[in-house]
Design a protein around this motif. Structure first.
Motif, PDB file in Angstrom:
ATOM      1  N   MET A 178       0.846  -1.166   0.000  1.00  0.00           N
ATOM      2  CA  MET A 178       0.000   0.000   0.000  1.00  0.00           C
ATOM      3  C   MET A 178       0.897   1.237   0.000  1.00  0.00           C
ATOM      4  N   THR A 179       0.593   2.159  -0.882  1.00  0.00           N
ATOM      5  CA  THR A 179       1.375   3.396  -0.947  1.00  0.00           C
ATOM      6  C   THR A 179       0.969   4.332   0.193  1.00  0.00           C
ATOM      7  N   LYS A 180       1.791   5.324   0.426  1.00  0.00           N
ATOM      8  CA  LYS A 180       1.477   6.314   1.461  1.00  0.00           C
ATOM      9  C   LYS A 180       0.181   7.038   1.117  1.00  0.00           C
ATOM     10  N   ARG A 181      -0.011   7.334  -0.133  1.00  0.00           N
ATOM     11  CA  ARG A 181      -1.236   8.033  -0.560  1.00  0.00           C
ATOM     12  C   ARG A 181      -2.470   7.169  -0.287  1.00  0.00           C
ATOM     13  N   GLU A 182      -2.390   5.878  -0.593  1.00  0.00           N
ATOM     14  CA  GLU A 182      -3.514   4.972  -0.320  1.00  0.00           C
ATOM     15  C   GLU A 182      -3.795   4.903   1.181  1.00  0.00           C
ATOM     16  N   ARG A 183      -2.732   4.769   1.966  1.00  0.00           N
ATOM     17  CA  ARG A 183      -2.905   4.722   3.427  1.00  0.00           C
ATOM     18  C   ARG A 183      -3.555   6.010   3.921  1.00  0.00           C
ATOM     19  N   ASP A 184      -3.067   7.136   3.444  1.00  0.00           N
ATOM     20  CA  ASP A 184      -3.626   8.424   3.856  1.00  0.00           C
ATOM     21  C   ASP A 184      -5.108   8.517   3.501  1.00  0.00           C
ATOM     22  N   ASN A 185      -5.492   8.022   2.331  1.00  0.00           N
ATOM     23  CA  ASN A 185      -6.900   8.046   1.924  1.00  0.00           C
ATOM     24  C   ASN A 185      -7.752   7.168   2.840  1.00  0.00           C
ATOM     25  N   TRP A 186      -7.255   5.972   3.175  1.00  0.00           N
ATOM     26  CA  TRP A 186      -7.978   5.099   4.100  1.00  0.00           C
ATOM     27  C   TRP A 186      -8.159   5.795   5.447  1.00  0.00           C
ATOM     28  N   ILE A 187      -7.092   6.422   5.940  1.00  0.00           N
ATOM     29  CA  ILE A 187      -7.145   7.096   7.240  1.00  0.00           C
ATOM     30  C   ILE A 187      -8.174   8.224   7.214  1.00  0.00           C
ATOM     31  N   VAL A 188      -8.183   9.013   6.165  1.00  0.00           N
ATOM     32  CA  VAL A 188      -9.161  10.100   6.054  1.00  0.00           C
ATOM     33  C   VAL A 188     -10.575   9.542   6.059  1.00  0.00           C
ATOM     34  N   ASN A 189     -10.806   8.483   5.307  1.00  0.00           N
ATOM     35  CA  ASN A 189     -12.139   7.876   5.272  1.00  0.00           C
ATOM     36  C   ASN A 189     -12.532   7.319   6.640  1.00  0.00           C
ATOM     37  N   ILE A 190     -11.596   6.683   7.315  1.00  0.00           N
ATOM     38  CA  ILE A 190     -11.858   6.141   8.649  1.00  0.00           C
ATOM     39  C   ILE A 190     -12.161   7.279   9.627  1.00  0.00           C
ATOM     40  N   GLU A 191     -11.378   8.331   9.573  1.00  0.00           N
ATOM     41  CA  GLU A 191     -11.600   9.463  10.478  1.00  0.00           C
ATOM     42  C   GLU A 191     -12.953  10.118  10.242  1.00  0.00           C
ATOM     43  N   ASN A 192     -13.342  10.261   8.982  1.00  0.00           N
ATOM     44  CA  ASN A 192     -14.634  10.874   8.665  1.00  0.00           C
ATOM     45  C   ASN A 192     -15.788  10.013   9.165  1.00  0.00           C
ATOM     46  N   THR A 193     -15.697   8.718   8.935  1.00  0.00           N
ATOM     47  CA  THR A 193     -16.740   7.804   9.390  1.00  0.00           C
ATOM     48  C   THR A 193     -16.772   7.749  10.910  1.00  0.00           C
ATOM     49  N   ALA A 194     -15.601   7.718  11.524  1.00  0.00           N
ATOM     50  CA  ALA A 194     -15.518   7.688  12.983  1.00  0.00           C
ATOM     51  C   ALA A 194     -16.145   8.942  13.583  1.00  0.00           C
ATOM     52  N   ALA A 195     -15.957  10.092  12.959  1.00  0.00           N
ATOM     53  CA  ALA A 195     -16.518  11.346  13.472  1.00  0.00           C
ATOM     54  C   ALA A 195     -18.045  11.304  13.488  1.00  0.00           C
ATOM     55  N   VAL A 196     -18.634  10.740  12.445  1.00  0.00           N
ATOM     56  CA  VAL A 196     -20.092  10.623  12.399  1.00  0.00           C
ATOM     57  C   VAL A 196     -20.579   9.708  13.517  1.00  0.00           C
ATOM     58  N   ILE A 197     -19.911   8.583  13.671  1.00  0.00           N
ATOM     59  CA  ILE A 197     -20.300   7.622  14.714  1.00  0.00           C
ATOM     60  C   ILE A 197     -20.153   8.254  16.098  1.00  0.00           C
ATOM     61  N   GLU A 198     -19.034   8.909  16.333  1.00  0.00           N
ATOM     62  CA  GLU A 198     -18.799   9.530  17.634  1.00  0.00           C
ATOM     63  C   GLU A 198     -19.849  10.583  17.953  1.00  0.00           C
ATOM     64  N   SER A 199     -20.260  11.342  16.945  1.00  0.00           N
ATOM     65  CA  SER A 199     -21.233  12.406  17.196  1.00  0.00           C
ATOM     66  C   SER A 199     -22.602  11.849  17.576  1.00  0.00           C
ATOM     67  N   GLN A 200     -22.909  10.639  17.121  1.00  0.00           N
ATOM     68  CA  GLN A 200     -24.233  10.073  17.389  1.00  0.00           C
ATOM     69  C   GLN A 200     -24.230   8.991  18.468  1.00  0.00           C
ATOM     70  N   LEU A 201     -23.137   8.266  18.593  1.00  0.00           N
ATOM     71  CA  LEU A 201     -23.104   7.139  19.530  1.00  0.00           C
ATOM     72  C   LEU A 201     -22.041   7.270  20.619  1.00  0.00           C
TER      73      LEU A 201
END
Length: 64
Positions: free
Chosen positions: A1-24
């Motif tokens: 996995m390239t650094k760019r791919e890892r960074d994209n996964w992390i951004v997606n995880i952080e965005n999804t985590a933020a939604v979950i945290e705000s509601q649950l």
């Protein structure tokens, strides 16, 4: 996995985590991370990123 791919996964995880945290609350996201031996996104192994995102995304989808 390239650094760019890892960074994209992390951004997606952080965005999804933020939604979950705000509601649950942060404990739900923390529980998913703990199952993979991590305390935050910086601790996540690249090989686990797709699975972690899938788990978090499924939780987020259930919120709608």
């Amino acid at each position: 996995m390239t650094k760019r791919e890892r960074d994209n996964w992390i951004v997606n995880i952080e965005n999804t985590a933020a939604v979950i945290e705000s509601q649950l609350g942060a404990a739900v996201v923390e529980a998913v991370f703990r199952r993979y031996g991590a305390h935050g996104t910086g601790d996540l192994r690249s090989s686990d990123l797709p699975d972690i995102f899938s788990e978090l995304y499924a939780i987020e989808a259930d919120l709608n």
